[in-house]
Design a protein around this motif. Structure first.
Motif, PDB file in Angstrom:
ATOM      1  N   GLU A  17      67.929  46.257  55.344  1.00  0.00           N
ATOM      2  CA  GLU A  17      67.846  47.691  55.105  1.00  0.00           C
ATOM      3  C   GLU A  17      68.548  47.995  53.790  1.00  0.00           C
ATOM      4  OE1 GLU A  17      69.278  51.901  57.175  1.00  0.00           O
ATOM      5  OE2 GLU A  17      69.437  50.010  58.250  1.00  0.00           O
ATOM      6  N   ARG A  18      67.806  48.656  52.887  1.00  0.00           N
ATOM      7  CA  ARG A  18      68.359  48.884  51.552  1.00  0.00           C
ATOM      8  C   ARG A  18      69.489  49.910  51.611  1.00  0.00           C
ATOM      9  NH1 ARG A  18      64.361  50.652  46.773  1.00  0.00           N
ATOM     10  NH2 ARG A  18      64.408  52.585  47.968  1.00  0.00           N
ATOM     11  N   PRO A  19      70.710  49.508  51.245  1.00  0.00           N
ATOM     12  CA  PRO A  19      71.847  50.429  51.335  1.00  0.00           C
ATOM     13  C   PRO A  19      71.906  51.357  50.125  1.00  0.00           C
ATOM     14  CG  PRO A  19      72.591  48.320  50.522  1.00  0.00           C
ATOM     15  CD  PRO A  19      71.119  48.166  50.789  1.00  0.00           C
ATOM     16  N   ARG A  20      72.651  52.416  50.270  1.00  0.00           N
ATOM     17  CA  ARG A  20      72.997  53.265  49.122  1.00  0.00           C
ATOM     18  C   ARG A  20      74.190  52.627  48.435  1.00  0.00           C
ATOM     19  NH1 ARG A  20      74.075  59.017  51.419  1.00  0.00           N
ATOM     20  NH2 ARG A  20      75.431  57.753  52.743  1.00  0.00           N
ATOM     21  N   LEU A  21      74.071  52.432  47.135  1.00  0.00           N
ATOM     22  CA  LEU A  21      75.096  51.714  46.385  1.00  0.00           C
ATOM     23  C   LEU A  21      76.045  52.659  45.669  1.00  0.00           C
ATOM     24  CD1 LEU A  21      72.855  48.969  44.703  1.00  0.00           C
ATOM     25  CD2 LEU A  21      74.061  48.852  46.901  1.00  0.00           C
ATOM     26  N   PHE A  22      77.274  52.213  45.501  1.00  0.00           N
ATOM     27  CA  PHE A  22      78.210  52.924  44.639  1.00  0.00           C
ATOM     28  C   PHE A  22      79.194  51.924  44.051  1.00  0.00           C
ATOM     29  CE2 PHE A  22      79.976  53.268  48.934  1.00  0.00           C
ATOM     30  CZ  PHE A  22      81.319  52.979  48.772  1.00  0.00           C
ATOM     31  N   LEU A  23      79.754  52.286  42.910  1.00  0.00           N
ATOM     32  CA  LEU A  23      80.789  51.489  42.253  1.00  0.00           C
ATOM     33  C   LEU A  23      82.135  52.108  42.578  1.00  0.00           C
ATOM     34  CD1 LEU A  23      79.048  50.957  38.805  1.00  0.00           C
ATOM     35  CD2 LEU A  23      79.300  49.292  40.651  1.00  0.00           C
ATOM     36  N   ALA A  24      83.110  51.260  42.887  1.00  0.00           N
ATOM     37  CA  ALA A  24      84.367  51.801  43.397  1.00  0.00           C
ATOM     38  C   ALA A  24      85.531  50.889  43.071  1.00  0.00           C
ATOM     39  CB  ALA A  24      84.276  51.978  44.913  1.00  0.00           C
ATOM     40  N   TRP A  25      86.707  51.468  43.183  1.00  0.00           N
ATOM     41  CA  TRP A  25      87.949  50.701  43.255  1.00  0.00           C
ATOM     42  C   TRP A  25      88.414  50.743  44.696  1.00  0.00           C
ATOM     43  CZ3 TRP A  25      92.805  52.828  44.628  1.00  0.00           C
ATOM     44  CH2 TRP A  25      93.850  51.906  44.631  1.00  0.00           C
ATOM     45  N   LEU A  26      88.807  49.587  45.235  1.00  0.00           N
ATOM     46  CA  LEU A  26      89.269  49.478  46.608  1.00  0.00           C
ATOM     47  C   LEU A  26      90.759  49.150  46.623  1.00  0.00           C
ATOM     48  CD1 LEU A  26      86.329  47.278  47.959  1.00  0.00           C
ATOM     49  CD2 LEU A  26      86.484  49.780  47.887  1.00  0.00           C
ATOM     50  N   LEU A  61      88.158  54.795  45.725  1.00  0.00           N
ATOM     51  CA  LEU A  61      87.896  55.672  44.588  1.00  0.00           C
ATOM     52  C   LEU A  61      86.477  55.397  44.114  1.00  0.00           C
ATOM     53  CD1 LEU A  61      88.366  57.336  41.939  1.00  0.00           C
ATOM     54  CD2 LEU A  61      89.524  55.308  41.033  1.00  0.00           C
ATOM     55  N   THR A  62      85.593  56.369  44.240  1.00  0.00           N
ATOM     56  CA  THR A  62      84.225  56.215  43.750  1.00  0.00           C
ATOM     57  C   THR A  62      84.196  56.431  42.247  1.00  0.00           C
ATOM     58  OG1 THR A  62      83.259  56.961  45.844  1.00  0.00           O
ATOM     59  CG2 THR A  62      81.853  57.061  43.889  1.00  0.00           C
ATOM     60  N   LEU A  63      83.694  55.436  41.529  1.00  0.00           N
ATOM     61  CA  LEU A  63      83.549  55.542  40.078  1.00  0.00           C
ATOM     62  C   LEU A  63      82.144  55.973  39.678  1.00  0.00           C
ATOM     63  CD1 LEU A  63      85.606  52.362  39.272  1.00  0.00           C
ATOM     64  CD2 LEU A  63      86.211  54.691  38.572  1.00  0.00           C
ATOM     65  N   ARG A  64      81.151  55.636  40.496  1.00  0.00           N
ATOM     66  CA  ARG A  64      79.770  56.086  40.231  1.00  0.00           C
ATOM     67  C   ARG A  64      78.934  55.859  41.482  1.00  0.00           C
ATOM     68  NH1 ARG A  64      74.840  57.566  39.072  1.00  0.00           N
ATOM     69  NH2 ARG A  64      74.270  57.954  36.868  1.00  0.00           N
ATOM     70  N   PHE A  65      78.317  56.931  41.984  1.00  0.00           N
ATOM     71  CA  PHE A  65      77.364  56.795  43.076  1.00  0.00           C
ATOM     72  C   PHE A  65      76.008  56.458  42.474  1.00  0.00           C
ATOM     73  CE2 PHE A  65      74.167  58.495  46.018  1.00  0.00           C
ATOM     74  CZ  PHE A  65      74.517  57.794  47.164  1.00  0.00           C
ATOM     75  N   LEU A  66      75.316  55.496  43.065  1.00  0.00           N
ATOM     76  CA  LEU A  66      74.058  55.003  42.504  1.00  0.00           C
ATOM     77  C   LEU A  66      72.860  55.260  43.395  1.00  0.00           C
ATOM     78  CD1 LEU A  66      75.562  51.586  41.417  1.00  0.00           C
ATOM     79  CD2 LEU A  66      74.887  53.421  39.844  1.00  0.00           C
ATOM     80  N   GLY A  67      73.050  55.353  44.688  1.00  0.00           N
ATOM     81  CA  GLY A  67      71.942  55.548  45.604  1.00  0.00           C
ATOM     82  C   GLY A  67      71.233  54.240  45.919  1.00  0.00           C
TER      83      GLY A  67
END
Length: 202
Positions: A17-26, A61-67
């Motif tokens: 299942e294709r997830p919604r992607l985002f770039l983050a700091w964990l 911390l979300t740096l960029r939501f990509l979908g």
């Protein structure tokens, strides 16, 4: 699907299942523990029925939501992000304020605003340039460095602004993570698809 014992977040390859992607700091475990302590400090002060607290393993911390990306831009992203991370020095940030967004009168989220003397904003701008270069639509909203602690119900009561500041917890922004989010009946599942340390090429 394997799950990280340290974070409780799934780690591995994307599911069918294709997830919604985002770039983050964990945050690391020690930092996450301090952030959870802030949640616990605020929990008794907010109406219980109005707020859904972010589970500790999902604090980020979300740096960029990509979908949900098609295969081609997703592959291009994975190819270019290691270069960006290697060329970006690790940076220091800290917790600066807790706030209701968009406002205390109409709260939708409770966040920790983060301060980094512009370093996080520069990193977000570099990411925006990268994703634009592979054909992903640019984000029209201004980046605001924050970490979400809780989400408010649609009918949440108006709140008063915070008077006191939170402890200035230091945050070592030392890696960039590509995370997939898949909605499940029990809530969102976050899967760490890749992680790149910052500053290895500097």
């Amino acid at each position: 699907m394997p799950v990280s014992r340290s974070t409780g977040v799934a780690v591995g390859e994307p599911s069918s299942e294709r997830p919604r992607l985002f770039l983050a700091w964990l945050p690391d475990e020690a930092t996450r523990t301090r952030l959870v302590a802030l949640q616990e400090l605020l929990r008794p002060r907010l109406p219980r029925r109005d707020y859904r607290w972010v589970p500790p393993p999902q604090l980020h911390l979300t740096l960029r939501f990509l979908g949900a990306l098609d295969a081609a831009p997703a592959a291009a992203l994975r190819a270019r992000l290691p270069l960006l991370a290697a060329a970006t020095p690790a940076l220091a940030a800290h917790v600066a304020a807790w706030q209701f967004w968009p406002s205390p009168r109409t709260p939708r989220v409770l966040v920790l605003r983060l301060e980094s003397r512009g370093a996080l904003e520069r990193l977000a701008a570099a990411i925006e340039e990268l994703v634009g270069g592979i054909g992903i639509a640019r984000e029209p909203r201004r980046f605001r460095a924050h970490l979400t602690l809780a989400r408010a119900a649609a009918d949440a009561a108006p709140m008063q602004p915070f008077v006191e500041a939170p402890p200035p917890i230091p945050l070592a922004i030392d890696a960039l993570a590509l995370v997939g989010s898949t909605l499940r009946p029990e809530g969102a599942l976050h899967e760490v698809l890749a992680r790149w340390p910052l500053g290895t090429g500097a």
